[in-house]
Write an enzyme that holds these catalytic residues in place. Sequence first.
Site, short mmCIF file in Angstrom:
data_model
loop_
_atom_site.label_atom_id
_atom_site.label_comp_id
_atom_site.label_asym_id
_atom_site.label_seq_id
_atom_site.Cartn_x
_atom_site.Cartn_y
_atom_site.Cartn_z
CD GLN A 1 -2.13 -0.50 3.24
OE1 GLN A 1 -3.14 0.14 2.92
NE2 GLN A 1 -1.91 -0.87 4.47
CB ALA B 1 7.04 -4.92 6.58
CE LYS C 1 7.98 -2.94 10.72
NZ LYS C 1 8.39 -2.81 9.28
CE1 TYR D 1 4.24 -5.85 11.14
CE2 TYR D 1 3.21 -4.58 12.89
CZ TYR D 1 3.76 -4.64 11.63
OH TYR D 1 3.82 -3.51 10.85
CD1 TRP E 1 -3.29 2.28 14.16
CD2 TRP E 1 -5.29 3.27 14.21
NE1 TRP E 1 -3.85 2.08 15.41
CE2 TRP E 1 -5.06 2.67 15.47
CE3 TRP E 1 -6.48 3.96 14.01
CZ2 TRP E 1 -6.00 2.74 16.52
CZ3 TRP E 1 -7.40 4.04 15.05
CH2 TRP E 1 -7.16 3.44 16.28
CE1 TYR F 1 7.93 5.37 5.42
CE2 TYR F 1 9.21 4.04 3.88
CZ TYR F 1 8.59 5.24 4.22
OH TYR F 1 8.64 6.29 3.35
#
Length: 295
Positions: free
Chosen positions: A11, A59, A128, A124, A149, A98
């Site tokens: 995205q 990711a 990260k 997760y 979000w 990111y």
Amino acid sequence: MDILLLGAYGQLGRVLHGKLAQLGDVAAPSRMEFDLAREDSVRRGLNAARPELIVNAAAYTDVDRAEKERDVAQKINAHAPAVLAQWAAAHDAALLHYSTDYVFDGKGRTPHRESDPAEPVNIYGETKRAGEVAVAESRAAHLIIRTSWLYDAQGANFLRTILRLAKERKTVRIVEDQIGAPTPAWWLAGASVEILQRFLERRRGGLLHAATAGTTSWYGFAQAIIDGARDRQLPLSVEEIKPIATRDYPTPAARPENSVFDLTRLRTEFDVNPPHWRDALSPVLDEFADAADKP
Ligand SMILES: NC(=O)c1ccc[n+]([C@@H]2O[C@H](COP(=O)([O-])OP(=O)(O)OC[C@H]3O[C@@H](n4cnc5c(N)ncnc54)[C@H](OP(=O)(O)O)[C@@H]3O)[C@@H](O)[C@H]2O)c1
């Protein structure tokens, strides 16, 4: 400048691809060509592209599935960023990586600052966080942008799930006791280019929180999405949106209650003024409605 963009079909990556062209020539290999789960593929891809700037928007992002797939999540979210950072340090390249609000446990009511301790509550988030640490501890010139979000008119995200449920059901039940700032890919991609320009000029990077302004719950976000869809005459069946508690919506992975960021560093050091989350939602709903109009 030669830029290597990873995750160009996600995205954020999809929107970043066009925006990064302002800064240089962008190579955007697919997962088949550059597989972050395989160190040999990462090293081969880097040596072939020889970028001056690596932008890692790829990711493992399936938060619930990560509970059962720690190994693969760890390879993609922690080990691969470490290899990217090592390569960048050895070749004098810069790295933009990111990360996520899910590195925080979400306890406490105040917005999280970059300097706050990270204590993830799910796998997760742990993977990260390990990726952040590997990048931060490398000698590479780096910037780690944490966002929250994330959503877009395309891809798998909360906005698209709500629009589907609102079309199919009369009642939708949405969690009200988790708060954050919904951040659209279009805004983050544009802001990332501005941030990168300042980072490349000054080489002052490190950790940076970047999200929209204002705060809401998943329930408040769902209400705004449905109101906006109604305003755009999208066909909906939903009659009632019911607020529920996290305990009434069990998921394999725990979520932080408070995902709100303190955005002071973004505003003062990078001169980026994020829009309010409600204003940032409108163009995404416009895009969704335009696509829905097409046969
Ligand atoms: N989504 C959120 O709510 C959220 C919130 C905060 C932060 N973030 C962070 O923001 C960044 C962008 O997230 P996003 O929502 O845009 O992600 P996304 O839509 O899930 O896209 C992830 C991208 O990573 C690629 N990828 C996954 N595994 C790979 C592998 N083994 N090798 C190469 N590429 C691989 C995917 O490739 P394919 O196209 O082949 O699947 C896809 O292009 C990530 O760092 C994420 O952790 C996301």
